[in-house]
Structures are given as C-alpha cells and as structure tokens.
Scaffold this motif. Structure first.
Motif, PDB file in Angstrom:
ATOM      1  N   MET A   1       0.842  -1.195   0.000  1.00  0.00           N
ATOM      2  CA  MET A   1       0.000   0.000   0.000  1.00  0.00           C
ATOM      3  C   MET A   1       0.879   1.248   0.000  1.00  0.00           C
ATOM      4  N   LEU A   2       0.509   2.250  -0.803  1.00  0.00           N
ATOM      5  CA  LEU A   2       1.240   3.508  -0.834  1.00  0.00           C
ATOM      6  C   LEU A   2       1.138   4.221   0.511  1.00  0.00           C
ATOM      7  N   SER A   3       2.219   4.895   0.915  1.00  0.00           N
ATOM      8  CA  SER A   3       2.215   5.591   2.199  1.00  0.00           C
ATOM      9  C   SER A   3       1.134   6.670   2.237  1.00  0.00           C
ATOM     10  N   ARG A   4       0.857   7.298   1.096  1.00  0.00           N
ATOM     11  CA  ARG A   4      -0.187   8.325   1.059  1.00  0.00           C
ATOM     12  C   ARG A   4      -1.551   7.706   1.356  1.00  0.00           C
ATOM     13  N   THR A   5      -1.812   6.552   0.778  1.00  0.00           N
ATOM     14  CA  THR A   5      -3.078   5.850   1.032  1.00  0.00           C
ATOM     15  C   THR A   5      -3.173   5.427   2.498  1.00  0.00           C
ATOM     16  N   ALA A   6      -2.073   4.902   3.024  1.00  0.00           N
ATOM     17  CA  ALA A   6      -2.051   4.504   4.433  1.00  0.00           C
ATOM     18  C   ALA A   6      -2.323   5.696   5.337  1.00  0.00           C
ATOM     19  N   GLY A   7      -1.726   6.841   4.983  1.00  0.00           N
ATOM     20  CA  GLY A   7      -1.934   8.052   5.775  1.00  0.00           C
ATOM     21  C   GLY A   7      -3.383   8.499   5.752  1.00  0.00           C
ATOM     22  N   ASN A   8      -4.011   8.478   4.592  1.00  0.00           N
ATOM     23  CA  ASN A   8      -5.426   8.849   4.495  1.00  0.00           C
ATOM     24  C   ASN A   8      -6.296   7.973   5.375  1.00  0.00           C
ATOM     25  N   LEU A   9      -6.074   6.672   5.320  1.00  0.00           N
ATOM     26  CA  LEU A   9      -6.884   5.739   6.104  1.00  0.00           C
ATOM     27  C   LEU A   9      -6.640   5.898   7.607  1.00  0.00           C
ATOM     28  N   TYR A  10      -5.379   6.064   7.978  1.00  0.00           N
ATOM     29  CA  TYR A  10      -5.024   6.263   9.388  1.00  0.00           C
ATOM     30  C   TYR A  10      -5.729   7.499   9.948  1.00  0.00           C
ATOM     31  N   TRP A  11      -5.750   8.575   9.174  1.00  0.00           N
ATOM     32  CA  TRP A  11      -6.370   9.800   9.659  1.00  0.00           C
ATOM     33  C   TRP A  11      -7.882   9.765   9.581  1.00  0.00           C
ATOM     34  N   VAL A  12      -8.435   8.942   8.722  1.00  0.00           N
ATOM     35  CA  VAL A  12      -9.880   8.697   8.796  1.00  0.00           C
ATOM     36  C   VAL A  12     -10.225   8.158  10.183  1.00  0.00           C
ATOM     37  N   GLY A  13      -9.472   7.154  10.631  1.00  0.00           N
ATOM     38  CA  GLY A  13      -9.709   6.585  11.954  1.00  0.00           C
ATOM     39  C   GLY A  13      -9.556   7.604  13.062  1.00  0.00           C
ATOM     40  N   ARG A  14      -8.527   8.436  12.991  1.00  0.00           N
ATOM     41  CA  ARG A  14      -8.282   9.417  14.049  1.00  0.00           C
ATOM     42  C   ARG A  14      -9.355  10.498  14.066  1.00  0.00           C
ATOM     43  N   TYR A  15      -9.721  11.024  12.906  1.00  0.00           N
ATOM     44  CA  TYR A  15     -10.721  12.093  12.871  1.00  0.00           C
ATOM     45  C   TYR A  15     -12.099  11.603  13.293  1.00  0.00           C
ATOM     46  N   ILE A  16     -12.463  10.398  12.880  1.00  0.00           N
ATOM     47  CA  ILE A  16     -13.752   9.840  13.284  1.00  0.00           C
ATOM     48  C   ILE A  16     -13.796   9.666  14.795  1.00  0.00           C
ATOM     49  N   GLU A  17     -12.724   9.138  15.361  1.00  0.00           N
ATOM     50  CA  GLU A  17     -12.663   8.929  16.815  1.00  0.00           C
ATOM     51  C   GLU A  17     -12.695  10.262  17.550  1.00  0.00           C
ATOM     52  N   ARG A  18     -12.018  11.275  17.020  1.00  0.00           N
ATOM     53  CA  ARG A  18     -11.992  12.585  17.671  1.00  0.00           C
ATOM     54  C   ARG A  18     -13.369  13.232  17.657  1.00  0.00           C
ATOM     55  N   ALA A  19     -14.074  13.131  16.545  1.00  0.00           N
ATOM     56  CA  ALA A  19     -15.421  13.697  16.464  1.00  0.00           C
ATOM     57  C   ALA A  19     -16.352  13.023  17.465  1.00  0.00           C
ATOM     58  N   ASP A  20     -16.247  11.701  17.577  1.00  0.00           N
ATOM     59  CA  ASP A  20     -17.074  10.968  18.526  1.00  0.00           C
ATOM     60  C   ASP A  20     -16.754  11.386  19.956  1.00  0.00           C
ATOM     61  N   PHE A  21     -15.462  11.513  20.279  1.00  0.00           N
ATOM     62  CA  PHE A  21     -15.063  11.918  21.624  1.00  0.00           C
ATOM     63  C   PHE A  21     -15.589  13.313  21.957  1.00  0.00           C
ATOM     64  N   LEU A  22     -15.470  14.254  21.033  1.00  0.00           N
ATOM     65  CA  LEU A  22     -15.942  15.612  21.287  1.00  0.00           C
ATOM     66  C   LEU A  22     -17.446  15.638  21.539  1.00  0.00           C
ATOM     67  N   SER A  23     -18.190  14.867  20.790  1.00  0.00           N
ATOM     68  CA  SER A  23     -19.639  14.837  20.991  1.00  0.00           C
ATOM     69  C   SER A  23     -19.972  14.299  22.386  1.00  0.00           C
ATOM     70  N   ARG A  24     -19.264  13.268  22.821  1.00  0.00           N
ATOM     71  CA  ARG A  24     -19.490  12.704  24.148  1.00  0.00           C
ATOM     72  C   ARG A  24     -19.021  13.655  25.245  1.00  0.00           C
ATOM     73  N   LEU A  25     -17.913  14.333  25.013  1.00  0.00           N
ATOM     74  CA  LEU A  25     -17.385  15.287  25.988  1.00  0.00           C
ATOM     75  C   LEU A  25     -18.353  16.445  26.199  1.00  0.00           C
ATOM     76  N   ILE A  26     -18.901  16.973  25.120  1.00  0.00           N
ATOM     77  CA  ILE A  26     -19.849  18.092  25.245  1.00  0.00           C
ATOM     78  C   ILE A  26     -21.124  17.643  25.942  1.00  0.00           C
ATOM     79  N   GLU A  27     -21.592  16.457  25.601  1.00  0.00           N
ATOM     80  CA  GLU A  27     -22.779  15.926  26.262  1.00  0.00           C
ATOM     81  C   GLU A  27     -22.544  15.781  27.764  1.00  0.00           C
ATOM     82  N   ALA A  28     -21.372  15.279  28.147  1.00  0.00           N
ATOM     83  CA  ALA A  28     -21.041  15.138  29.567  1.00  0.00           C
ATOM     84  C   ALA A  28     -20.947  16.495  30.246  1.00  0.00           C
ATOM     85  N   THR A  29     -20.393  17.475  29.555  1.00  0.00           N
ATOM     86  CA  THR A  29     -20.256  18.812  30.134  1.00  0.00           C
ATOM     87  C   THR A  29     -21.616  19.454  30.345  1.00  0.00           C
ATOM     88  N   LEU A  30     -22.556  19.215  29.446  1.00  0.00           N
ATOM     89  CA  LEU A  30     -23.921  19.703  29.647  1.00  0.00           C
ATOM     90  C   LEU A  30     -24.506  19.139  30.939  1.00  0.00           C
TER      91      LEU A  30
END
Length: 313
Positions: A1-30
């Motif tokens: 696999m090309l490193s660029r492709t690997a990077g795209n997929l790796y950051w898909v995982g990180r951004y999705i997880e970060r968005a989920d965490f932020l939504s849960r964090l804000i809900e908890a703060t409420l």
C-alpha cells in the motif's frame, strides 16, 4: 500500500474517533454544568471541556466566552477551529474520498452522511436543542461507520490502518479526560468523595460509555481509584488505555507480518503495552496519577510520530 493511502486511512480513523469523543465530551459537560446548586454547582465545567479537548489556548485566542454557548459552538460547528466536530468530519470525508476505492460503499456512506448532516446544521447554534440534536446525530453516525467498517471491510491493510488510527486517538482522549477530572475538575475546597465528586465521576463514566461496565466489574459505589483502574488497566473496557494499546499492538503486528518487517513504532507500542499489562493502580496512585497520565500522553504522542515516520511518509 502507498504511504499516502495509508496516511489517508489512518487519519480517517483518528478524525472519526476525535469527532465521537468531542460529541461525548460536550454531552457530559452539559450534564455537569446542569447540576443544581445544592450539589455545589459547576463553575468550571466548560473550561475543563476545553482542557480535555486540548483547545484552551485556541479558544482564548478567539476571545470567546468560556460558557455553554461560547465553548459548545467552538467545539462543534466553528469552521475556524481546526479540531471542531465540523472540521474533523470534513477532514475525515476528504481523506476517505481520496481513498474511496479502499472503503466499502457502506463505510463511505456513513462518513459522507455524517458530514452532510453537520453541514446542514450550519456554523451557528441557535439553541440548546440544536446542540443536543447535533450531538445525537454525530454519535449515531460514528457508530454507523464503526459498524459498517467492522461488518463490510476486508481484514487487510485498509482496515488495519483505520483501526490503528482510531486506537491511538482513543488512548489519547481517555488519558486527557481522566487527567482533567483528577487534576482540574473538582473545585478547590470541595471534598473528594462528596456529592459533587460523585456526580463528576459518574458523568466521566457516561462519557466513555462505561457506567454499566463499572457496575458489572466492581459491583461497588463509584470510587475514583476503581474508575482509574477501569479506564487505565482493565482490558475488558474498549476505551481503557490497556485495551487501546492491545489494539494498537495487534494492528501493528498485522501490518508488520504483511510487510515482513518491524520498526520503532512496534517497539514503542510493545513497551507501552508491557507497562500497562504489569501496572498496578495502587502503585500508579502512590507515584501520582497526574504524572502517570502526563507521561502516558507524551509517550502516546511519540508513538503517533513513530507510526507516521514508519508508514505514512
């Protein structure tokens, strides 16, 4: 696999997880900010949310108020905040689109649908109802992506890089959340183990969907050291540090087996997992929970950099 492709997929995982965490964090703060004054009232809940999200400085530079409106909008729909939920989903979609053929139709539609839903929400929140609706939509969309990836993607490089990015991000989020609660959240003068402390720790467990798990594992009242044990050392809970590093090590093992080589990232992950596997919550508390979490976050950042150097460049 090309490193660029690997990077795209790796950051898909990180951004999705970060968005989920932020939504849960804000809900908890409420929840925390809505505690009645009879329980001591929360005067610093929104500041602690910024600390947990590592966005205090960025928020201060914008000159926004550290209240529900100023913080929630900054963390959710603000297009100028590079780590808001809106921008995380925008970046996840851009990365996924660049490697569209590496994803199944179901996985792509989950990401694209999440972005379209947030885009329709605009860049301003007019009322709390809009915020709650947005958070529910984001959480449901992230679960839909996880389910689509788990059920439809081949168990190969593409899936492994997404899961690797997700696990690295999840470990960082859990450590920051624990550190903020232990070090910053309880107001000065408030008794540890008091009613306010109890509600704060319970809300933290809700943030990582671990309240029911805590009751099953410990069958005891909410106690800080048991929560720390659950979220640091217990491999049964998916968001614990030990579980995240078990996942990281498994994905790196799979990638190294496929490429027939190992590197610094694998050695750092193995060392980190070894420390957690042999860890003891009493020793962690005696040496300082804040110091342990601070060192863990630094080590996790080094692991992320090693993964990037080894696979993504």
């Amino acid at each position: 696999m090309l490193s660029r492709t690997a990077g795209n997929l790796y950051w898909v995982g990180r951004y999705i997880e970060r968005a989920d965490f932020l939504s849960r964090l804000i809900e908890a703060t409420l929840r925390l900010a809505s505690l009645p004054s009879s329980y001591g009232g929360m005067t610093n809940a929104w500041e602690s949310a910024l600390e947990a999200a590592w966005m205090t400085q960025a928020h201060a530079e914008r000159g926004l108020p550290a209240d529900e409106f100023g913080v929630s909008e900054f963390l959710t729909v603000d297009p100028t905040n590079a780590s808001s939920i809106r921008r995380c989903l925008e970046c996840a979609r851009a990365n996924a689109r660049a490697v569209r053929t590496a994803l199944t139709l179901e996985a792509w539609e989950a990401i694209n649908g999440a972005w379209l839903d947030v885009q329709r929400s605009g860049t301003r929140l007019e009322a709390r109802e809009d915020l709650v609706r947005l958070l529910d939509t984001v959480k449901a969309s992230m679960l839909a992506f996880d389910g689509a990836a788990h059920r439809t993607m081949l168990r190969g490089d593409a899936y492994w890089f997404i899961m690797l990015g997700s696990a690295v991000e999840r470990a960082d989020n859990t450590a920051r959340l624990l550190d903020v609660k232990y070090h910053l959240l309880l107001p000065r003068g408030e008794k540890v183990g008091g009613s306010l402390d109890y509600f704060q720790w319970t809300t933290i467990l809700r943030t990582v969907s671990a309240l029911t798990a805590y009751r099953w594992v410990y069958r005891d009242s909410v106690k800080p050291w048991l929560i720390a044990d659950l979220l640091i050392l217990n491999r049964q809970i998916p968001r614990s540090l030990a579980s995240c590093y078990e996942e990281i090590l498994r994905r790196l093992d799979q990638l190294s087996h496929a490429s027939a080589r190992r590197g610094p990232a694998h050695r750092l992950a193995a060392a980190g997992y070894g420390r957690l596997e042999s860890g003891n919550i009493d020793r962690i508390y005696s040496s300082g929970l804040h110091e342990f979490l601070r060192d863990f976050i630094a080590d996790n950042n080094r692991l992320g950099a090693a993964i990037a150097e080894q696979y993504l460049f």
